[in-house]
Design a protein around this motif. Structure first.
Motif, PDB file in Angstrom:
ATOM      1  N   VAL A  58     -17.269  40.594  -9.449  1.00 20.90           N
ATOM      2  CA  VAL A  58     -15.896  40.193  -9.738  1.00 20.90           C
ATOM      3  C   VAL A  58     -15.134  40.188  -8.424  1.00 20.90           C
ATOM      4  N   ALA A  59     -14.608  39.015  -8.055  1.00 22.28           N
ATOM      5  CA  ALA A  59     -13.792  38.890  -6.847  1.00 22.28           C
ATOM      6  C   ALA A  59     -12.325  38.997  -7.247  1.00 22.28           C
ATOM      7  N   ILE A  60     -11.595  39.883  -6.597  1.00 22.81           N
ATOM      8  CA  ILE A  60     -10.206  40.173  -6.957  1.00 22.81           C
ATOM      9  C   ILE A  60      -9.315  39.932  -5.755  1.00 22.81           C
ATOM     10  N   ASN A  61      -8.276  39.162  -5.971  1.00 22.94           N
ATOM     11  CA  ASN A  61      -7.241  38.960  -4.962  1.00 22.94           C
ATOM     12  C   ASN A  61      -5.903  39.204  -5.648  1.00 22.94           C
ATOM     13  N   MET A  62      -5.219  40.279  -5.264  1.00 21.60           N
ATOM     14  CA  MET A  62      -4.038  40.709  -5.995  1.00 21.60           C
ATOM     15  C   MET A  62      -2.969  41.206  -5.033  1.00 21.60           C
ATOM     16  N   ILE A  63      -1.747  40.807  -5.290  1.00 18.63           N
ATOM     17  CA  ILE A  63      -0.581  41.369  -4.610  1.00 18.63           C
ATOM     18  C   ILE A  63       0.277  42.005  -5.694  1.00 18.63           C
ATOM     19  N   ALA A  64       0.301  43.330  -5.728  1.00 19.62           N
ATOM     20  CA  ALA A  64       0.952  44.046  -6.826  1.00 19.62           C
ATOM     21  C   ALA A  64       1.803  45.183  -6.283  1.00 19.62           C
ATOM     22  N   THR A  65       2.729  45.594  -7.106  1.00 19.43           N
ATOM     23  CA  THR A  65       3.610  46.717  -6.783  1.00 19.43           C
ATOM     24  C   THR A  65       3.629  47.676  -7.965  1.00 19.43           C
ATOM     25  N   SER A  66       3.410  48.970  -7.675  1.00 20.92           N
ATOM     26  CA  SER A  66       3.416  49.992  -8.718  1.00 20.92           C
ATOM     27  C   SER A  66       4.457  51.055  -8.385  1.00 20.92           C
ATOM     28  N   SER A  67       5.212  51.443  -9.381  1.00 23.60           N
ATOM     29  CA  SER A  67       6.186  52.534  -9.238  1.00 23.60           C
ATOM     30  C   SER A  67       5.791  53.725 -10.112  1.00 23.60           C
ATOM     31  N   ILE A  68       4.536  53.766 -10.538  1.00 20.45           N
ATOM     32  CA  ILE A  68       4.060  54.794 -11.458  1.00 20.45           C
ATOM     33  C   ILE A  68       3.429  55.933 -10.653  1.00 20.45           C
ATOM     34  N   GLU A  69       3.819  57.147 -10.980  1.00 18.20           N
ATOM     35  CA  GLU A  69       3.233  58.344 -10.372  1.00 18.20           C
ATOM     36  C   GLU A  69       2.898  59.340 -11.484  1.00 18.20           C
ATOM     37  N   GLY A  70       1.626  59.755 -11.516  1.00 18.48           N
ATOM     38  CA  GLY A  70       1.205  60.730 -12.520  1.00 18.48           C
ATOM     39  C   GLY A  70      -0.012  60.252 -13.281  1.00 18.48           C
ATOM     40  N   HIS A  71      -0.392  61.063 -14.268  1.00 19.17           N
ATOM     41  CA  HIS A  71      -1.552  60.740 -15.088  1.00 19.17           C
ATOM     42  C   HIS A  71      -1.145  59.751 -16.184  1.00 19.17           C
ATOM     43  N   VAL A  72      -2.026  58.765 -16.395  1.00 20.10           N
ATOM     44  CA  VAL A  72      -1.713  57.701 -17.358  1.00 20.10           C
ATOM     45  C   VAL A  72      -2.909  57.479 -18.275  1.00 20.10           C
ATOM     46  N   LEU A  73      -2.635  56.760 -19.361  1.00 21.15           N
ATOM     47  CA  LEU A  73      -3.666  56.338 -20.310  1.00 21.15           C
ATOM     48  C   LEU A  73      -3.489  54.840 -20.549  1.00 21.15           C
ATOM     49  N   PHE A  74      -4.592  54.100 -20.465  1.00 19.45           N
ATOM     50  CA  PHE A  74      -4.547  52.653 -20.659  1.00 19.45           C
ATOM     51  C   PHE A  74      -4.861  52.325 -22.111  1.00 19.45           C
ATOM     52  N   ASP A  75      -3.918  51.629 -22.748  1.00 26.56           N
ATOM     53  CA  ASP A  75      -4.093  51.144 -24.118  1.00 26.56           C
ATOM     54  C   ASP A  75      -4.398  49.644 -24.018  1.00 26.56           C
ATOM     55  N   ILE A  76      -5.610  49.229 -24.371  1.00 28.97           N
ATOM     56  CA  ILE A  76      -6.093  47.868 -24.107  1.00 28.97           C
ATOM     57  C   ILE A  76      -6.243  47.120 -25.424  1.00 28.97           C
ATOM     58  N   ALA A  77      -5.639  45.921 -25.475  1.00 26.14           N
ATOM     59  CA  ALA A  77      -5.762  45.034 -26.638  1.00 26.14           C
ATOM     60  C   ALA A  77      -6.351  43.708 -26.165  1.00 26.14           C
ATOM     61  N   ILE A  78      -7.456  43.297 -26.784  1.00 22.61           N
ATOM     62  CA  ILE A  78      -8.151  42.074 -26.395  1.00 22.61           C
ATOM     63  C   ILE A  78      -8.117  41.109 -27.573  1.00 22.61           C
ATOM     64  N   SER A  79      -7.724  39.863 -27.310  1.00 18.55           N
ATOM     65  CA  SER A  79      -7.576  38.888 -28.392  1.00 18.55           C
ATOM     66  C   SER A  79      -8.068  37.525 -27.944  1.00 18.55           C
ATOM     67  N   ALA A  80      -8.459  36.728 -28.926  1.00 14.39           N
ATOM     68  CA  ALA A  80      -8.855  35.336 -28.703  1.00 14.39           C
ATOM     69  C   ALA A  80      -8.266  34.487 -29.817  1.00 14.39           C
ATOM     70  N   TYR A  81      -7.560  33.422 -29.427  1.00 17.89           N
ATOM     71  CA  TYR A  81      -6.898  32.546 -30.390  1.00 17.89           C
ATOM     72  C   TYR A  81      -6.019  33.335 -31.350  1.00 17.89           C
ATOM     73  N   GLY A  82      -5.339  34.335 -30.792  1.00 15.11           N
ATOM     74  CA  GLY A  82      -4.410  35.126 -31.564  1.00 15.11           C
ATOM     75  C   GLY A  82      -5.023  36.226 -32.392  1.00 15.11           C
ATOM     76  N   TYR A  83      -6.327  36.291 -32.432  1.00 12.21           N
ATOM     77  CA  TYR A  83      -6.986  37.331 -33.223  1.00 12.21           C
ATOM     78  C   TYR A  83      -7.400  38.479 -32.308  1.00 12.21           C
ATOM     79  N   GLU A  84      -6.939  39.670 -32.638  1.00 14.46           N
ATOM     80  CA  GLU A  84      -7.229  40.843 -31.814  1.00 14.46           C
ATOM     81  C   GLU A  84      -8.605  41.404 -32.180  1.00 14.46           C
ATOM     82  N   PHE A  85      -9.535  41.313 -31.216  1.00 15.25           N
ATOM     83  CA  PHE A  85     -10.900  41.782 -31.448  1.00 15.25           C
ATOM     84  C   PHE A  85     -11.048  43.274 -31.169  1.00 15.25           C
ATOM     85  N   ILE A  86     -10.393  43.717 -30.119  1.00  8.85           N
ATOM     86  CA  ILE A  86     -10.574  45.117 -29.711  1.00  8.85           C
ATOM     87  C   ILE A  86      -9.214  45.726 -29.424  1.00  8.85           C
TER      88      ILE A  86
END
Length: 748
Positions: A58-86
């Motif tokens: 996976v090749a990644i090219n990103m210019i991003a800014t984060s203002s988050i400090e601390g422990h986090v949890l990622f809540d991930i929703a994956i969908s195709a054609y409006g239908y949420e698979f995961i």
């Protein structure tokens, strides 16, 4: 933080791809990372991720800014054609993701490459790499698990996934444009050869198909969030609106805007530092009010547009701007691009008519063709040229009304504003005047002859110059061009002036299209049954598309899967419909071109128009008017008609004999005419334009309600010189001599 983009990406494609067909080229990519909540603690102005399964990287090219400090949890929703698979969660500390446990504030701008585990790659079926315009996305909610904001959602980002396959194809654009263009040229050639009936049918169907292409393009111009496949499909027809990218033309237009006091946008020059997102169903643009003055000022220097939403250097385009961006055209050049190609088409049409005139004359001098080939066109080519240019103006009317009205809301430069006003008012005035002339001639014909066909089709100059407005309709529906122009203007106003309100556009289009469908179905104004069916089917499809467009606004809160399915249905339905229409037109045009007498394929219209046109030896009709005209011509009792296109009505008004007899006097006039042929009223001398025939048939309905024809008398006494002949009997005018019947291809 470095592993944040690739992990959701792989999770997404592993599920979405299971519903898609296998393809040859294996690549999945995301070119934008959108913030999906206000005051998001993580934003990316540039986001380009490419997964290549051949080497599992996976090749990644990103210019991003984060203002988050601390422990986090990622809540991930994956969908195709409006239908949420995961819907799953990911703890970066448990997954040993470096830099994310805990997250730290700062900027990220270094491109990098990450390997992908074989176990993850094996979950991606081959179907993911082939289905066009993949409508798939991954949304990541970042929730705090420590500190004062524990349990609070502090960021939301979303990435759309594409496999590089699309229905926005150059071949489709060239193919549809070529078929429409060749069919118009074929109708002009067939008309020049004298087969006006076949030519008018081919031309009418071609222009109706062209109007359908423009209707498809207009769907893409709406400010409604469109599924990717719909946006790509409508992009195939933007050529019909003059939205075509040519590099050197774009350079000239940028220079012109600067020279006239405008400020060109530079969004394409900034793609290496900013991310541009095409608005779709699941992407809701944040309000500019939450961005702050600095962000708005920075955006204004790049895009200079009211309908490009900005968020810390990331841009969301929709409506007309979406079409411009997908076409590779700067938004500030869009109006001038459409205007330039309209003008090029206008000049090219004039050049083709003039060049064909010159080639015909040269071929006649060199004896490559017979001296009387295309003689009518060669004698009246200037009138034909006027008709062709009027027809081009009618074709470009939807394009120019939308772009001119839209330019008035954009103010790219003072000079462009002047051009927009000039072309908008000029085209409305020209077409309005032409429609007025047609209605005036038809009403005069009804008053004098109780039949609108007489004046509309007997005067060759009027037919060539104004026939583009009425020849596709039956004679009694001569007025129908007024509803057509009104329909186009109202539709253009909804599209151009309501870019910021997609719901208003969708509702307006439903009202306009249902009115068009009802009107076409009830009045059936076109020339015959097949042409009516062709156009009513197009009106019905346009109405269905308007319903689909309203669904895309999501005002009913439908499940996302429904909206995704509707987008695919719209693409499949319109693709099939377009293919059917194209095949019908191709087959019809081929038969017309390669048939000795193509007029025999079409039934003559029952409005007597063929009786008033110039006689052609290949016409084999049996109309009573034609037989009478043949007798009149044989006896030398025929002269060309008066100029019924003249604006001065004095001649008709001062000669009351030209008026049709009232019902009370009709019987006495008929009796006098038959009993004494020497006293045929002079008022009826030029009342028909018959063509020869060897047999008779029952009179048409118009004959029963119209004053009797003077040529009836000539059947019994053809030697009476009541009417001065235009030419001596047996004399054939030379091909170069001016003809009273200068008919050509101007109305095709």
């Amino acid at each position: 933080m470095w592993l944040l983009p690739p992990r959701p990406l792989l999770l997404l494609v592993s599920l979405v791809a299971s519903v898609l067909p296998a393809g040859a080229e294996n690549v999945l990519r995301s070119s934008s990372l959108a913030a999906c909540q206000d005051n998001s603690g993580f934003t990316a102005s540039l986001f380009d991720v490419v997964y290549t399964p051949n080497n599992n990287t996976v090749a990644i090219n990103m210019i991003a800014t984060s203002s988050i400090e601390g422990h986090v949890l990622f809540d991930i929703a994956i969908s195709a054609y409006g239908y949420e698979f995961i819907r799953t969660t990911l703890d970066p500390c448990k997954s040993n993701l470096p830099g994310l446990c805990p997250m730290t504030a700062g900027d990220m701008s270094n491109p990098f490459i990450l390997p992908v585990a074989d176990s993850a790659a094996s979950q991606i079926p081959g179907i993911a790499y082939a289905f066009p315009d993949l409508d798939a996305s991954v949304r990541i909610y970042i929730n705090m698990t420590s500190g004062e904001q524990k349990g609070k959602r502090i960021a939301c980002v979303e990435a759309n996934i594409s496999n590089g396959k699309t229905v926005d194809l150059v071949g489709v654009k060239w193919g549809t444009a070529a078929v429409a263009g060749l069919a118009i040229v074929a109708s002009a050639i067939v008309s020049g050869l004298g087969f006006s009936n076949a030519a008018s049918h081919v031309a009418a169907n071609t222009l109706s198909l062209f109007g359908y292409f423009q209707a498809q393009a207009i769907i893409g111009l709406c400010g409604v969030p469109l599924p990717p496949v719909v946006a790509s499909w409508t992009q195939d027809f933007q050529w019909s609106m003059g939205i075509i990218k040519v590099k050197f033309i774009q350079d000239i237009l940028t220079w012109y805007q600067r020279a006239t006091g405008g400020t060109p946008s530079t969004i394409f020059d900034s793609l290496h530092t900013v991310s541009v997102q095409v608005e779709k169903r699941s992407l809701v643009a944040p309000s500019l009010a939450v961005f702050g003055r600095a962000a708005v000022h920075h955006a204004a220097s790049i895009v200079k547009r009211a309908n490009i939403t900005t968020f810390f250097g990331s841009y969301i385009v929709y409506g007309i701007q979406r079409v411009a961006f997908r076409a590779g055209i700067e938004s500030t050049n869009l109006f001038m691009t459409g205007l330039t190609f309209f003008y090029i088409f206008f000049v090219l049409a004039a050049f083709c008519v003039t060049a064909f005139k010159g080639l015909c004359e040269l071929a006649a001098r060199l004896h490559w063709i017979k001296g009387d080939t295309f003689s009518d066109f060669r004698n009246g080519w200037l009138t034909v040229l006027k008709g062709v240019l009027f027809r081009v103006t009618l074709i470009g009317f939807p394009q120019m009304t939308i772009l001119c009205l839209w330019e008035l809301t954009q103010n790219d430069s003072p000079a462009e504003m002047v051009l927009a006003v000039f072309f908008l008012l000029g085209m409305i005035a020209v077409l309005g005047y032409a429609a007025f002339k047609v209605i005036r001639m038809a009403r005069r014909s009804i008053a004098l002859h109780r039949n609108p066909s007489y004046v509309l089709f007997s005067d060759p100059q009027a037919l060539n110059k104004w026939g583009f407005l009425y020849v596709q309709f039956r004679a009694s529906a001569y007025y129908f061009i007024i509803p057509v122009l009104g329909y186009t203007l109202v539709k253009s106003m909804f599209i151009a002036l309501s870019q910021s309100n997609g719901t208003a556009q969708a509702v307006g289009l439903i009202i306009v299209e249902v009115a068009a469908l009802i009107t076409a179905s009830v009045l059936r104004p076109w020339m015959d049954k097949s042409t009516n069916s062709f156009n009513i089917a197009i009106c019905a499809m346009n109405f269905v598309n308007a319903i689909f467009l309203f669904v895309f606004t999501d005002v009913f809160g439908l499940p996302p899967l429904v909206i995704g399915v509707v987008g695919v249905v719209l693409w499949i339905a319109n693709a099939a419909f377009s293919l059917i229409l194209l095949i019908m037109l191709i087959v019809t045009t081929a038969i017309v071109l390669f048939t000795n007498n193509p007029d025999t394929r079409y039934q003559f219209m029952n409005d007597d128009r063929t009786s008033f046109m110039k006689s052609q030896t290949h016409f084999q009709t049996t109309n009573e008017l034609e037989a009478l005209g043949a007798t009149a011509r044989a006896s030398g009792k025929f002269k060309p008609p008066m100029d019924l296109d003249d604006d001065d009505d004095g001649s008709e008004v001062s000669n009351p004999a030209n008026m049709a007899l009232p019902p009370s006097q009709t019987n006495s006039a008929r009796t006098s005419m038959y009993s004494n042929p020497d006293h045929v009223p002079a008022m009826h001398a030029p009342s028909v334009r018959p063509r020869p025939s060897s047999s008779f048939r029952a009179p048409s309905p118009f004959m029963s309600s119209r004053a009797p024809s003077p040529y009836t008398a000539s059947l019994s006494n053809s030697s009476q010189p009541n009417i001065h002949p235009a030419h001596p009997v047996g004399h054939k005018p030379s091909p170069s001599a001016p003809s009273a019947w200068q008919r050509g291809a101007g109305y095709e």
